[in-house]
Scaffold this active site. Structure first.
Site, PDB file in Angstrom:
ATOM      1  N   LEU A 247      -3.910   2.243   5.592  1.00 15.85           N
ATOM      2  CA  LEU A 247      -4.351   3.499   4.910  1.00 15.85           C
ATOM      3  C   LEU A 247      -4.122   3.406   3.531  1.00 15.85           C
ATOM      4  CD1 LEU A 247      -2.768   5.928   7.560  1.00 15.85           C
ATOM      5  CD2 LEU A 247      -4.898   5.508   7.374  1.00 15.85           C
ATOM      6  N   THR A 248      -3.080   3.296   2.950  1.00 16.32           N
ATOM      7  CA  THR A 248      -2.839   3.314   1.580  1.00 16.32           C
ATOM      8  C   THR A 248      -1.714   2.670   1.206  1.00 16.32           C
ATOM      9  OG1 THR A 248      -2.772   4.769  -0.193  1.00 16.32           O
ATOM     10  CG2 THR A 248      -1.418   5.358   1.709  1.00 16.32           C
ATOM     11  N   GLN A 249      -1.500   2.456  -0.355  1.00 16.91           N
ATOM     12  CA  GLN A 249      -0.137   1.915  -0.585  1.00 16.91           C
ATOM     13  C   GLN A 249       0.147   2.348  -1.648  1.00 16.91           C
ATOM     14  OE1 GLN A 249      -1.461  -2.207  -1.457  1.00 16.91           O
ATOM     15  NE2 GLN A 249       0.028  -2.265  -2.818  1.00 16.91           N
ATOM     16  N   GLY A 250       1.343   2.312  -2.061  1.00 19.73           N
ATOM     17  CA  GLY A 250       1.965   2.947  -3.380  1.00 19.73           C
ATOM     18  C   GLY A 250       2.782   1.815  -4.037  1.00 19.73           C
TER      19      GLY A 250
ATOM     20  N   GLU B 156       5.876   1.152  -3.717  1.00 15.00           N
ATOM     21  CA  GLU B 156       7.253   0.709  -2.863  1.00 15.00           C
ATOM     22  C   GLU B 156       6.523   0.269  -1.597  1.00 15.00           C
ATOM     23  OE1 GLU B 156      10.872   1.797  -3.437  1.00 15.00           O
ATOM     24  OE2 GLU B 156      10.660   1.274  -5.375  1.00 15.00           O
ATOM     25  N   ALA B 157       5.687   0.967  -0.993  1.00 19.55           N
ATOM     26  CA  ALA B 157       5.365   0.813   0.247  1.00 19.55           C
ATOM     27  C   ALA B 157       3.871   0.599   0.690  1.00 19.55           C
ATOM     28  CB  ALA B 157       5.876   2.108   1.204  1.00 19.55           C
TER      29      ALA B 157
ATOM     30  N   LYS C  22       5.336   2.934   7.713  1.00 16.10           N
ATOM     31  CA  LYS C  22       5.400   2.697   6.341  1.00 16.10           C
ATOM     32  C   LYS C  22       6.459   1.684   6.228  1.00 16.10           C
ATOM     33  CE  LYS C  22       6.609   5.710   2.342  1.00 16.10           C
ATOM     34  NZ  LYS C  22       6.968   7.072   2.003  1.00 16.10           N
TER      35      LYS C  22
ATOM     36  N   ASP D 226       8.596  14.557  -5.366  1.00 16.32           N
ATOM     37  CA  ASP D 226       7.294  14.392  -5.793  1.00 16.32           C
ATOM     38  C   ASP D 226       6.316  15.277  -5.221  1.00 16.32           C
ATOM     39  OD1 ASP D 226       5.348  13.093  -6.817  1.00 16.32           O
ATOM     40  OD2 ASP D 226       5.162  11.295  -5.260  1.00 16.32           O
TER      41      ASP D 226
END
Lengths: 304, 225
Positions: free
Chosen positions: A37-40, A42-43, A60, A163
Site C-alpha cells: 500500500l505504502t511505505q514510510g 520506518e515501516a 505494518k 503526527d
C-alpha cells in the site's frame, strides 16, 4: 605547492549481518498474498487478509535497519511497535475510533491492523475545495466537529498522536453506502470503492494516493461526509499529560489545514470548538497553550 | 461421527485447523480427566463455548498458537500447541488460570474442540535443532479422523458449522467474557437499555460486540509483551 595526494576511492561499507530478512517479509507472510500500500521511513504497509479469507487487514512491517547494531535494532523495533500497538488497544478500549489490533509479533517486527475502507480527510478536503458546493458547507462543518471530538477524546485520555495531519485522519465509508450502492448504482460508486486508503498511512503524500476525488456533488461523496472519523498511524504516539504536546498536535493539524487551501482554514475553527467540548477539563488550557505555540512554532526547547 | 469444520487461516494455509462444536455434553468430567492424564489420544483443545465471543476470537488465538510453535526460534510458553491455544485466549500469563477460565470444567455443557495439525518432529535431533521448534505438520490428521474420534468420545449433540462459523459465538456468555477481559461494565447497561427500544437495539448490540471483539483481539495479540 605540493599536489594533494589522490585519495583512494571510498567504498561503501559491507552490509552488516542481520538475522532478520531484509525487505523480505517475515514468516508466515509471503509476497504473493500481500499487496503493497505504502511505505514510510520506518515501516512498509501491505494489505492482505487475516483469520478468514474475507477479512481485509493491513500489515505494518518494520524491516530491520542494517546500519544499526543488531541488538539495538531489535530493541528499537520492539519498543516502537509495542508503543504503537499498546496505545491503539488502550484508546480503543476507551471508545476512541482507531483501527483495531488483530495480531502482533514484536520479534518479527509486524503488526496486523484492521483495514478501514474510506478516504483520508486530506482527500475529502481537496475534493471539497475543488468543487465547492455551498450546500455541503454544513456537512463539512459537521465532519470537522466530529474530527474535533475524536481528538478531544484521545487527548482526554492523556494520549498524544504525535503526527496529527489530515492524511492521518480517515473518514470511514458508512456501511450502508457500501451495501446500498453496490446493488443500485454500482457505476456511480465505483470511483469511491476503487480508491481504498490504507489505514496506517504515514506518508500519504508519498504514495500519490490523493488523486482527484469523485465529484463532490455526487450522492455517494456527500454521504461519505456522514462516515465515522478514525485516527490512524500511531507510530509516533506518546502518553503525555502536558498541555504543550497536545497543543502541538493541534498546531500540526492546523498547519495541515492551512496548507490545503485558504478556504479550508475556517473549517479548523469547527475542529477547535468541538475539541473544547469533548476534550474534558484540560481542553481549555490546551487551547490557551495553542496560542503560544502559534506564535513560536512547534519546537519549544530549541537552544542554539 | 461428529461434524467438523476445517478453517484455513490465511498465511498458514498449510496448516488447516479442525473445529467441532458440541452442545449438551454430559461427559465433560471424563474429557477433562483425559486431559489431566495427558492421554495422547485426547490431544485437543477443549474449550468452554460460553467463553468464545466469535469465530475471530477463537481463530485469533489459534493463529497465535500456530505462529508461536512454527516460528523459527520458538517462543512457546506451554508444552503443547493445544495448551498454547488455551493459554493464548487468556488475558493474563497464568496457564492454570487460562484452563480454569477457557478450558472445560466438569459442568460444561457446550464444548468447542479444536485440533491443530501439529505433532512433535519425528526427524533426527539435528534437524529439529536447525528448525528450532521441534514441531511439524501431522499429515495423519484430517477432518474425517478428527470427526470420527470426537464422535466416539464426546457424549453430546454435534452442531454443524456454516462457512463463517458464526455458531461458535452463539453460546457466548457476553457478561462473563466482559469480566474476564476487564471491559467496562457501563456499556453493558447501556446496551440493555437500548435493547428494549426495539429495531435499533439489535443493530447497536452487534456494533457493541464488534467493538468488544476488537479490544479482545488486541489484548490477546499483545499478551506477554
Amino acid at each position: 605547492m605540493a599536489e594533494a595526494p589522490i585519495a583512494t576511492p571510498i567504498e561503501p561499507p559491507p552490509l552488516p549481518h542481520t538475522t532478520r530478512p531484509l525487505h523480505n517479509l517475515p514468516p508466515p507472510f509471503t509476497h504473493h498474498a500481500l499487496e503493497p500500500l505504502t511505505q514510510g521511513a520506518e515501516a512498509l504497509v501491505y494489505k492482505t487478509t487475516f483469520l478468514t479469507p474475507h477479512t481485509p487487514v493491513v500489515v505494518k512491517y518494520r524491516p530491520p535497519k542494517p546500519y544499526r547494531h543488531a541488538t539495538l535494532d531489535r530493541r528499537l523495533t520492539k519498543q516502537r511497535l509495542l508503543a504503537e500497538a499498546r496505545s491503539l488497544v488502550r484508546v480503543k478500549r476507551e471508545g476512541v475510533h482507531v483501527p483495531g489490533v488483530l495480531g502482533a509479533d514484536w520479534e518479527g517486527g509486524w503488526l496486523v491492523l484492521e483495514f478501514l475502507e474510506g478516504r483520508s480527510v486530506r482527500g475529502v478536503l481537496d475534493g471539497w475545495v475543488k468543487g465547492r458546493g455551498e450546500e455541503e458547507e454544513e456537512e463539512m462543518k459537521g465532519l470537522m466537529r466530529r474530527v474535533g471530538k475524536e481528538i478531544g477524546k484521545l487527548h482526554g485520555l492523556g494520549v498524544c498522536h504525535g503526527d496529527l495531519t489530515t492524511s492521518n485522519i480517515m473518514v470511514r465509508t458508512p456501511t450502508f453506502i457500501s451495501t446500498s450502492t453496490s446493488t443500485s448504482t454500482p457505476t456511480a460508486s465505483s470511483p469511491l470503492h476503487g480508491k481504498q486508503t490504507p489505514s496506517t498511512l504515514r506518508e500519504a503524500a508519498m504514495c500519490g494516493d490523493e488523486e482527484p476525488p469523485p465529484h463532490p456533488s455526487s450522492s455517494s461523496s456527500s454521504l461519505l461526509l456522514h462516515g465515522d472519523i478514525y485516527l490512524i498511524d500511531f507510530g509516533l504516539t506518546t502518553s503525555s499529560i502536558q498541555d504543550e504536546d497536545k497543543a502541538v498536535d493541534l498546531y500540526v493539524l492546523e498547519r495541515a489545514f492551512a496548507a490545503t487551501h485558504p478556504a479550508a482554514e475556517p473549517l479548523f475553527h469547527q475542529v477547535l470548538a468541538s475539541y473544547g467540548e469533548w476534550g474534558g477539563k484540560g481542553a481549555r488550557s490546551v487551547l490557551r497553550r495553542l496560542e503560544g505555540v502559534r506564535l513560536r512554532g512547534r519546537k519549544r526547547s530549541m537552544l542554539g | 461421527m461428529a461434524s467438523v469444520k476445517t478453517f484455513t487461516l490465511p498465511h498458514y494455509e498449510a496448516y488447516p485447523v479442525h473445529v467441532a462444536l458440541f452442545t449438551d455434553v454430559t461427559n465433560a468430567p471424563f474429557l477433562r480427566s483425559q486431559l489431566l492424564d495427558a492421554n495422547p489420544d485426547f490431544d485437543y483443545a477443549f474449550l468452554d463455548a460460553s467463553m468464545i465471543l466469535s469465530p475471530s476470537h477463537l481463530l485469533s488465538a489459534t493463529f497465535l498458537a500456530l505462529h508461536t510453535f512454527l516460528s523459527a526460534p520458538t517462543r512457546k510458553k506451554t508444552r503443547t500447541p493445544h495448551s498454547e491455544l488455551v493459554f493464548r485466549l487468556s488475558p493474563n500469563n497464568n496457564i492454570g488460570e487460562s484452563y480454569k477460565k477457557f478450558g472445560i470444567a466438569d459442568n460444561t455443557a457446550n464444548v468447542i474442540a479444536v485440533k491443530l495439525p501439529l505433532c512433535p518432529s519425528t526427524s533426527t535431533s539435528q534437524d529439529a535443532s536447525s528448525e528450532g521448534n521441534g514441531y511439524e505438520k501431522d499429515e495423519a490428521i484430517t477432518a474425517e479422523s478428527v470427526g470420527k474420534h470426537l464422535g466416539d468420545v464426546v457424549k453430546g449433540t454435534s452442531v454443524g458449522l456454516r462457512e463463517d462459523g458464526d455458531e461458535l459465538g452463539a453460546w457466548c456468555d457476553v457478561e462473563k467474557v466482559r469480566k474476564v477481559y476487564k471491559l467496562g461494565g457501563g456499556e453493558g447497561q447501556k446496551g440493555k437499555k437500548s435493547g428494549v427500544a426495539n429495531g435499533h437495539g439489535e443493530e447497536k448490540e452487534g456494533e457493541e460486540k464488534k467493538e468488544m471483539e476488537s479490544v479482545i483481539l488486541g489484548t490477546i495479540a499483545l499478551k506477554g509483551s
